[in-house]
Enzyme design. Structure first.
Site, short mmCIF file in Angstrom:
data_model
loop_
_atom_site.label_atom_id
_atom_site.label_comp_id
_atom_site.label_asym_id
_atom_site.label_seq_id
_atom_site.Cartn_x
_atom_site.Cartn_y
_atom_site.Cartn_z
N ASP A 92 0.87 -1.17 0.00
CA ASP A 92 0.00 0.00 0.00
C ASP A 92 0.91 1.23 0.00
O ASP A 92 2.05 1.16 0.45
CB ASP A 92 -0.91 -0.01 1.24
CG ASP A 92 -2.05 1.01 1.08
OD1 ASP A 92 -2.86 1.13 1.99
OD2 ASP A 92 -2.10 1.69 0.03
N ASP A 265 -7.92 -7.18 1.59
CA ASP A 265 -6.88 -7.28 2.62
C ASP A 265 -7.49 -6.84 3.94
O ASP A 265 -8.40 -5.97 3.95
CB ASP A 265 -5.67 -6.38 2.29
CG ASP A 265 -5.86 -4.98 2.85
OD1 ASP A 265 -6.48 -4.15 2.15
OD2 ASP A 265 -5.42 -4.72 3.99
N CYS A 303 -12.27 -27.63 11.27
CA CYS A 303 -11.06 -27.09 10.68
C CYS A 303 -9.93 -28.10 10.78
O CYS A 303 -9.82 -28.83 11.77
CB CYS A 303 -10.66 -25.80 11.42
SG CYS A 303 -9.15 -25.04 10.79
N CYS A 305 -6.59 -27.14 10.30
CA CYS A 305 -5.32 -26.41 10.35
C CYS A 305 -4.42 -27.01 11.44
O CYS A 305 -4.85 -27.83 12.26
CB CYS A 305 -5.57 -24.93 10.62
SG CYS A 305 -5.79 -24.49 12.36
N CYS A 308 -5.84 -26.63 14.97
CA CYS A 308 -7.03 -27.46 15.24
C CYS A 308 -6.72 -28.94 15.18
O CYS A 308 -7.42 -29.76 15.79
CB CYS A 308 -8.15 -27.12 14.28
SG CYS A 308 -8.73 -25.43 14.51
N HIS A 334 -4.68 -20.30 12.84
CA HIS A 334 -6.08 -20.71 12.60
C HIS A 334 -6.86 -19.63 11.85
O HIS A 334 -7.54 -19.90 10.85
CB HIS A 334 -6.80 -21.03 13.91
CG HIS A 334 -8.26 -21.21 13.68
ND1 HIS A 334 -8.81 -22.36 13.14
CD2 HIS A 334 -9.29 -20.34 13.82
CE1 HIS A 334 -10.11 -22.21 12.98
NE2 HIS A 334 -10.43 -20.98 13.38
C1 LIG Z 1 -9.47 -1.00 7.37
N1 LIG Z 1 -10.14 -0.18 6.39
C2 LIG Z 1 -9.45 0.40 5.38
N2 LIG Z 1 -8.15 0.17 5.11
C3 LIG Z 1 -7.86 0.96 4.05
C4 LIG Z 1 -6.65 1.16 3.40
C5 LIG Z 1 -5.44 0.37 3.85
C6 LIG Z 1 -5.53 -1.05 3.33
N3 LIG Z 1 -4.71 -1.96 4.14
C7 LIG Z 1 -3.25 -1.76 3.98
C8 LIG Z 1 -2.54 -1.73 5.34
C9 LIG Z 1 -2.97 -0.51 6.20
C10 LIG Z 1 -2.19 -0.48 7.52
C11 LIG Z 1 -2.44 -1.76 8.32
C12 LIG Z 1 -2.05 -2.95 7.47
C13 LIG Z 1 -0.56 -2.89 7.16
C14 LIG Z 1 -0.28 -1.61 6.39
C15 LIG Z 1 -0.69 -0.41 7.22
C16 LIG Z 1 -1.04 -1.63 5.07
C17 LIG Z 1 -2.82 -2.98 6.16
C18 LIG Z 1 -6.59 2.12 2.35
N4 LIG Z 1 -5.39 2.35 1.71
C19 LIG Z 1 -5.32 3.33 0.77
N5 LIG Z 1 -4.15 3.58 0.17
N6 LIG Z 1 -6.41 4.05 0.40
C20 LIG Z 1 -7.65 3.85 0.94
O1 LIG Z 1 -8.61 4.53 0.58
C21 LIG Z 1 -7.76 2.84 1.99
C22 LIG Z 1 -8.99 2.60 2.63
C23 LIG Z 1 -9.03 1.66 3.68
N7 LIG Z 1 -10.03 1.27 4.52
ZN LIG Z 2 -8.08 -24.25 12.66
#
Ligand SMILES: CNc1nc2c(CCNC[C@]34C[C@H]5C[C@H](C[C@H](C5)C3)C4)c3nc(N)[nH]c(=O)c3cc2[nH]1
Ligand SMILES: [Zn+2]
Length: 371
Positions: A92, A265, A303, A305, A308, A334
């Site tokens: 990201d 994700d 499950c 895994c 489990c 899990h």
């Molecule tokens: C939870 N809801 C939500 N997430 C979002 C993310 C992050 C996706 N996950 C990557 C991430 C974000 C954090 C936490 C983990 C590791 C690392 C830092 C990368 C997943 C988003 N990332 C970007 N660039 N733009 C969004 O609009 C957006 C909207 C979201 N709405």
């Molecule tokens: Zn399991």
């Protein structure tokens, strides 16, 4: 190198089966991507991730730029070598993080000035810099540097964020140059249909190889997220992958698949594992509760895994209560297995043209209703 191929589309909903081919291997979609913030999926080794069937993992520009630094990772031969994960990686852009740092940041047209959550030092991310960091990390799929508005948010604020996100997407595209990494555009627009349309239209014109739906799962009610998906996914090119960022729970994954989303994700499975909550086919189970002190069944009887197949709820509860690392490792194994296995059942159901039935059956069980 990047290619998305559609293999099958459901007749009774927008679910579809696809394959993404990257320089580090192929990915079957719909897919759930485990999150590895600091170049590790917490408590899991690459071998264990491989064993439970993880095909691609997520990492993050913001965190790795701050520590250990993208230069160091580049000198190590890139993120794949550094963490010894030879399958696909998606990073990201850090847009979401720097905007969620609240008043620790200042936004200008050129980019975002922010203070490190680690030591308070001052930093600046521009679209070009966020792209440069991802190029140095060498992920297979990189994300444009976007502005993700909070929910709720004034329409005018969202409109400004959409326009800036569009200008920044173009700047990322102009700057990006990597021999195998591709960039995905991120659609914004909050919960405003016309803004979602203009964001999508502008980004589709830039012809990205894949698109993320951003700005959701930021606190809006789920029915509202589903409504936005209903009109946004059909606007995206059918022949390109769609990635719903930050989602999610089993029900949201299944709803997202039914609405045409290919990639997801979420930190949830790893995060709740660390406080002793696991997902099972009969719903969530808080194994640290006293009720399970003498429960010698596995976490989920359905499950297979590693957790489990080898340990009881009583034992895992004991470990969690004692803050033993093995406890968190077992609940993480899990939960990740549960979601990865759910998505493999989803792909099978789409193949056999019975996805909607599968979704309804799963939801009935997961929400604890008897069949
Ligand atoms: C939870 N809801 C939500 N997430 C979002 C993310 C992050 C996706 N996950 C990557 C991430 C974000 C954090 C936490 C983990 C590791 C690392 C830092 C990368 C997943 C988003 N990332 C970007 N660039 N733009 C969004 O609009 C957006 C909207 C979201 N709405
Ligand atoms: Zn399991």
């Amino acid at each position: 190198m990047f290619e998305f191929k559609l293999h099958k589309e459901a007749a009774d909903c927008s679910a579809r089966l696809g394959t993404i081919t990257t320089a580090h291997g192929t990915i079957q979609t719909p897919i759930f991507m485990p999150v590895g913030t600091l170049a590790t999926v917490k408590a899991m080794s690459p071998r264990e991730l491989d064993e439970i069937g993880a095909q691609i993992i997520l990492s993050n520009t913001y965190h790795l730029y701050l520590r250990p630094g993208h230069g160091l990772i580049h000198d190590a031969g890139g993120l794949h070598k550094f963490m010894n994960w030879e399958k696909p990686i998606l990073t990201d852009s850090g847009g979401f993080q720097v905007f969620s740092l609240g008043d620790l940041r200042k936004i200008t047209e050129d980019g975002v000035e922010f203070r490190s959550h680690i030591d308070g030092s001052k930093h600046f991310f521009s679209p070009e810099h966020a792209t440069e960091v991802q190029m140095a990390l060498g992920s297979d799929i990189a994300m444009t540097f976007d502005q993700c508005p909070p929910y709720p948010c004034e329409r005018e604020e969202v409109r400004k964020a959409v326009d800036r996100t569009t200008r920044w997407a173009q700047r990322c595209l102009d700057f990006h140059n990597h021999d195998y990494q591709v960039l995905f555009g991120i659609v914004q627009g909050g919960v405003y249909r016309d803004l979602r349309e203009s964001s999508t239209e502008a980004l589709v014109k830039m012809d990205f190889p894949g698109y993320a739906i951003g700005g959701l799962s930021v606190g809006e009610p789920k029915p509202l997220m589903y409504e936005v998906l209903d009109y946004t996914t059909p606007m995206l090119p059918r022949e390109k992958p769609r990635y719903l960022m930050g989602v999610g729970t089993p029900d949201a994954l299944l709803e997202g698949v039914a609405k045409g989303v290919d990639m997801f994700d979420c930190v949830l499975p790893t995060r709740i594992a660390r406080n002793g909550t696991v997902m099972t086919s009969q719903g969530k189970l808080v194994v640290r509760n006293a009720a399970y002190a003498r429960d010698f069944q596995p976490l989920d009887p359905d499950c297979n895994c590693y957790a489990c197949s080898n340990f009881s709820r009583a034992y895992i509860r004991h470990l969690i209560k004692a803050n033993e690392i093995l406890g968190f490792r077992l609940t993480t194994i899990h939960n990740l297995h549960f979601l990865l296995d759910l998505m493999s059942k989803v792909r099978q159901a789409i193949t056999e043209e019975r996805f909607l039935q599968f979704k309804d059956n799963f939801m009935r069980q997961y929400n604890g209703e008897q069949k």
